[in-house]
Design an enzyme around this catalytic site. Structure first.
Site, PDB file in Angstrom:
ATOM      1  N   ASP A 363      53.497  37.598  34.501  1.00  0.00           N
ATOM      2  CA  ASP A 363      52.677  38.713  34.754  1.00  0.00           C
ATOM      3  C   ASP A 363      53.762  40.086  34.303  1.00  0.00           C
ATOM      4  OD1 ASP A 363      50.244  37.632  34.498  1.00  0.00           O
ATOM      5  OD2 ASP A 363      50.390  38.783  36.268  1.00  0.00           O
ATOM      6  N   ASP A 389      50.149  35.883  26.087  1.00  0.00           N
ATOM      7  CA  ASP A 389      50.941  35.684  25.636  1.00  0.00           C
ATOM      8  C   ASP A 389      50.824  35.951  23.865  1.00  0.00           C
ATOM      9  OD1 ASP A 389      51.641  33.264  24.570  1.00  0.00           O
ATOM     10  OD2 ASP A 389      53.637  32.996  24.598  1.00  0.00           O
TER      11      ASP A 389
END
Length: 733
Positions: A363, A389
Site C-alpha cells: 500500500d 497495481d
C-alpha cells in the site's frame, strides 16, 4: 296552513256579507217597494262580485304555493322560535328534511342543520338583519354544503315568520378556496415562480423569485425572461426548449442563469404551458415557470461524486471514476475531432513486495507511486488506479509522438527510482502500454482493449518496457485466443491422451521404462504433438485440469500393468507453472495416499527452466514430492541455467541430456568436448544419465564409450498409444 296569504280578512268579509243578507231578508219580508227591490238587486250583484274575487284570491294562493314548491332556490319558513314550518322541494333535497306520513314537515330547529356559522346566523336573526350570510349546512353532501342564505321577515295572521332563501355556492366556494390555496402556495413556495404571457412578457412573480434572482417584482413585470440569461446556453439549447413547449406543453431541465448581481447559478427549471379556453384550437395563454437554485445540491452531488469516484488509498480516480471520465472525454474527442491517448501502467515486482513484506508495504508503494504519477503529469491529465497495481492515464488532444515519447521517458525515469517504504528501500519499475483514438480504435471498448494489450506486450517483453499498440500483434493474439478456445473444447471432449516412448539400456537393449507424452487426437488419423499446442496453455489454468486428468489415467494404466506383472517406471513432465500449482501438488499427494504402490513407478521430470525460476513454492513442492516417495529427474539438461548446487539440492535420481547435444555427435570437436564435459560432470556427481534423441547405432556406440547406459529416441521406438504399447511390452518381456 298557508304562510303567504291572510285568509282572516277574507273570512271576516264573508261573515259581514252573511249578516247583511239576513238583515236584508227581514227587510224584504215587508211589503215590497221599489226601493226594496233595488236594494235586493244591488246586494245580489255585490255578492256575485265578491264570490268571484274570493275565487281569484284562492286561485292566486294555489299558484303561489306551486311556484314556492317548484323554485330552484331553496326556501325555508321559520317561526319565531326558529323552527322549520315550511320548506320547498329544493330546500328539502338540499337539507334532507324529513316529512311525516301526512306530508307535513316535522318541526325541527333550523340551527341543527348549521355546521359552521351558527353564532353569526343567530346574531343576524335576533337583530332582524337582512344582510346575507354564508353558512356550511349539513345535507346530501357528507362534507356539508356551502350556501349563501338571505333573510326576510314578515307577519301573517298575527304571527312573525322568517323566510330563508338558500342558494348553494359550493362551486364558487371551491373556486375561492382554490384561489386562496394558489395564492398561499404562490406566496410561500420555496421555488421561484414566474408567469409569462403569450407575448413572453413577465406578468407575475412570487417572493421566492425575488429571493433567488435578486430582482424585485416591480423591476421585472413586463420584461422578457431573457434578463435572467447567463448566455452560457447555446441558441440550439433554447430552440429545443421551445420545440418541447410547442409539442408537449412542458419542458424540464437544468441550465445556468444569472442573478441581478451577476452571479451565475445552476437552476432546475420546469415550464408548463397554460392554454386558452373555449376556442376551437388551443393557443398558449401563459407559461408558468417553476425553478430553484441547485448550487448547494450540485456542490453536494459533486462532493459525493468525487468521493464515489476516488480511490481511498491513493487519492486518484478509481475504476468507477475512470469509466465516467473516460466515457465523457471519448465522446468529447469524437464530437470535437480531437485525439485521445490512453496509457495503461502495471507495476513490476509488486506481488514480490506483497509476498515478502506484507500488504502494508504494498500500500505504501502504491501511495508513493501515485504521487510520482501526479507530479510527472499536468493537472488536466486524468490518472486512475483501476486495479491492485494497475493504473491508467488519459491525455486529451493531439500530442506529437516526440512529445509523448518525452513524457513517457520522464515517467519511466521517475517511477523506477528506488522507493523508501518504511524501513526498506524497494526498486520498482512499470510496464507501459499506449493506444490512441482514432488511430488504434474508434470506440471506447476497443481503445481499452488496445491499451491493455499494449501493456500486456510490454509485460511480456520484460520489466520497465513501453509498448505502443500493434494491430498485427493483436491479430496474432486473437488467433492465439481462438486456438486456446479450440484446446479448451478439445479438453472437454477428452481428445487428449497419454502416449508412451520407451527407454532402453544401450548395452543390453533391455526395456527399462517409459516417458509419458501428451498427444492431441484431433481426428482419428490426425495426432498433434505438444509442440503444436502446449505452448499456448503452458501457463494457463487449462494445463492444470488437463494434466490432472492425464495423471489419473496414467495411475490407472500403471495399475493395469502391475496386475499383469509389468513394473516399468513411467516419467511425467511438469513445467514451472504446474510444479507451483496447489492442485497438482494435491493430486500427487492423493496418489501417494490412495495408490502408494504406484508411487515408486511414477517419476517426475522437471524442466531445467523451472529451476531457473528460483520460486520458493516450486522448491518447497519438490521437497514434498521427494518425501512422498517420487523420484525426480531433470529434463533437457544443458539447455538452461542449472547449477551444480541445484543438482545436489533436489536429489535428482537421473539427469536427461538434451537431444540437441546427442544430435551433434561427430559434428565437430567443439560439440563433442561440450557433451563429454557434461557426461563427466554428471558421472562425477554420481547421477544416472538418460540420453534423449538417440537415433543411430553410431550415437549409441559413442555414448557407451563414455559410460552412458540408458537412451531414449527413434532408434528404439516412437511414442505410442495404449494399444500399441501392450504389444510392445509383451515383445520385451
Amino acid at each position: 296552513m298557508n304562510y303567504f296569504v291572510d285568509n282572516s280578512k277574507i273570512n271576516g268579509l264573508d261573515d259581514v256579507l252573511k249578516k247583511f243578507g239576513v238583515m236584508l231578508e227581514k227587510h224584504c219580508a215587508e211589503p215590497s217597494s221599489a226601493s226594496s227591490k233595488k236594494v235586493q238587486l244591488e246586494f245580489d250583484r255585490l255578492q256575485k262580485n265578491l264570490t268571484k274575487s274570493y275565487s281569484n284570491v284562492l286561485l292566486s294562493q294555489t299558484v303561489a304555493n306551486e311556484l314556492f314548491e317548484s323554485l330552484p332556490i331553496g326556501f325555508v319558513v321559520l317561526d319565531s322560535e326558529i323552527r322549520i314550518v315550511e320548506a320547498n322541494a329544493t330546500a328539502r333535497d338540499l337539507l334532507l328534511l324529513k316529512v311525516s306520513s301526512g306530508e307535513e314537515l316535522i318541526s325541527q330547529i333550523f340551527t341543527r342543520y348549521i355546521i359552521n356559522g351558527m353564532s353569526e346566523f343567530l346574531e343576524r336573526i335576533y337583530s332582524s338583519s337582512t344582510t346575507p350570510i354564508e353558512l356550511l349546512l349539513s345535507g346530501r353532501n357528507h362534507n356539508g354544503i356551502f350556501a349563501k342564505v338571505f333573510q326576510n321577515y314578515y307577519s301573517l295572521n298575527g304571527q312573525n315568520f322568517i323566510l330563508l332563501s338558500i342558494i348553494p355556492v359550493q362551486r364558487e366556494h371551491d373556486l375561492m378556496q382554490s384561489l386562496l390555496t394558489y395564492k398561499m402556495v404562490f406566496e410561500h413556495a420555496q421555488e421561484g415562480i414566474m408567469v409569462v404571457n403569450h407575448q413572453f412578457k413577465i406578468q407575475d412573480v412570487n417572493p421566492a423569485f425575488s429571493k433567488i434572482t435578486g430582482y424585485r417584482k416591480e423591476e421585472v413585470l413586463g420584461l422578457n425572461p431573457s434578463i435572467l440569461s447567463s448566455h452560457q446556453q447555446s441558441p440550439e439549447f433554447y430552440q429545443k426548449m421551445y420545440q418541447a413547449l410547442d409539442r408537449d406543453g412542458y419542458w424540464q431541465g437544468v441550465l445556468n442563469n444569472r442573478t441581478k448581481s451577476g452571479e451565475v447559478y445552476p437552476e432546475d427549471l420546469q415550464i408548463s404551458t397554460v392554454y386558452t379556453q373555449g376556442t376551437r384550437s388551443r393557443k398558449p395563454a401563459y407559461y408558468v415557470a417553476v425553478f430553484r437554485n441547485i448550487l448547494g445540491l450540485v456542490e453536494k452531488e459533486e462532493f459525493l461524486q468525487k468521493q464515489a469516484d476516488t480511490d481511498v488509498l491513493t487519492g486518484l480516480l478509481n475504476r468507477k471514476g475512470f469509466n465516467r471520465i473516460y466515457d465523457d472525454m471519448f465522446q468529447s474527442a469524437q464530437r470535437e475531432g480531437e485525439e485521445l491517448t490512453l496509457i495503461f501502467i502495471d507495476l513490476d515486482n509488486f506481488k514480490t513486495l506483497n509476498d515478502r513484506h506484507g500488504h502494508n508495504y504494498g500500500d505504501e508503494l502504491l501511495r508513493n507511486f501515485s504521487k510520482r504519477l501526479r507530479n510527472g503529469l499536468k493537472q488536466r491529465d486524468h490518472i486512475a488506479r483501476i486495479g491492485g497495481d494497475e493504473f491508467t492515464i488519459i491525455l486529451y488532444q493531439e500530442i506529437p509522438d516526440s512529445a509523448l515519447t518525452r513524457i513517457i521517458y520522464k515517467l519511466q525515469e521517475d517511477l523506477k527510482r528506488p522507493y523508501q517504504l518504511f524501513d526498506i528501500t524497494f526498486a520498482c519499475s512499470a510496464s507501459i502500454g499506449i493506444a490512441k483514438y482514432p488511430n488504434d480504435a474508434v470506440d471506447t471498448n476497443s481503445l481499452l482493449q488496445a491499451a491493455d494489450f499494449a501493456m500486456y506486450q510490454a509485460k511480456k517483453a520484460g520489466k520497465n518496457q513501453v509498448q505502443y499498440y500493434d494491430h498485427s500483434l493483436y491479430s496474432q493474439e486473437i488467433e492465439r485466443e481462438q486456438s486456446i478456445e479450440f484446446i479448451r473444447d478439445a479438453i472437454n471432449k477428452n481428445e487428449f491422451e497419454n502416449f508412451f516412448q520407451p527407454q532402453h539400456d544401450m548395452e543390453t537393449g533391455k526395456l527399462v521404462g517409459f516417458e509419458a507424452l501428451m498427444r492431441w487426437r484431433k481426428q482419428a488419423d490426425k495426432i498433434l504433438l505438444p509442440g503444436d499446442f502446449l505452448h499456448l496453455i503452458a501457463d494457463r489454468q487449462e494445463i492444470i485440469g488437463l494434466s490432472i486428468r492425464l495423471i489419473k489415467h496414467l495411475v490407472v494404466e500403471i495399475g493395469l500393468w502391475m496386475a499383469h506383472g509389468f513394473r516399468w517406471p513411467v516419467s511425467i513432465n511438469l513445467n514451472a507453472y504446474q510444479l507451483a500449482h496447489p492442485k497438482i501438488r494435491k493430486q500427487l499427494e492423493d496418489i501417494a495416499q490412495n495408490h502408494s504402490q504406484v508411487v515408486p513407478l511414477l517419476k517426475i521430470e522437471v524442466t531445467e527452466t523451472a529451476l531457473f525460476e528460483k520460486d520458493e513454492v516450486i522448491e518447497n513442492n519438490l521437497h514434498i514430492f521427494r518425501e512422498l516417495g517420487y523420484e525426480l529427474q531433470l529434463d533437457d539438461f544443458g539447455t538452461g541455467y542449472s547449477s551444480i548446487y541445484s543438482l545436489r539440492k533436489f536429489t535428482f535420481q537421473a539427469i536427461k541430456i538434451d537431444r540437441s547435444f546427442v544430435a551433434e555427435i561427430h559434428q565437430g570437436q567443439e560439440s563433442s568436448i561440450l557433451l563429454d564435459g557434461i557426461i563427466q560432470l554428471l558421472q562425477t556427481l554420481k547421477l544416472n544419465i538418460i540420453c534423449e534423441g538417440v537415433e543411430s547405432e553410431e550415437q549409441v556406440n559413442y555414448l557407451l564409450e563414455r559410460g552412458c547406459d540408458v537412451a531414449q529416441g527413434f532408434l528404439y521406438g516412437q511414442a505410442m498409444d495404449k494399444k500399441a504399447l501392450w504389444s510392445y511390452m509383451k515383445k520385451h518381456l
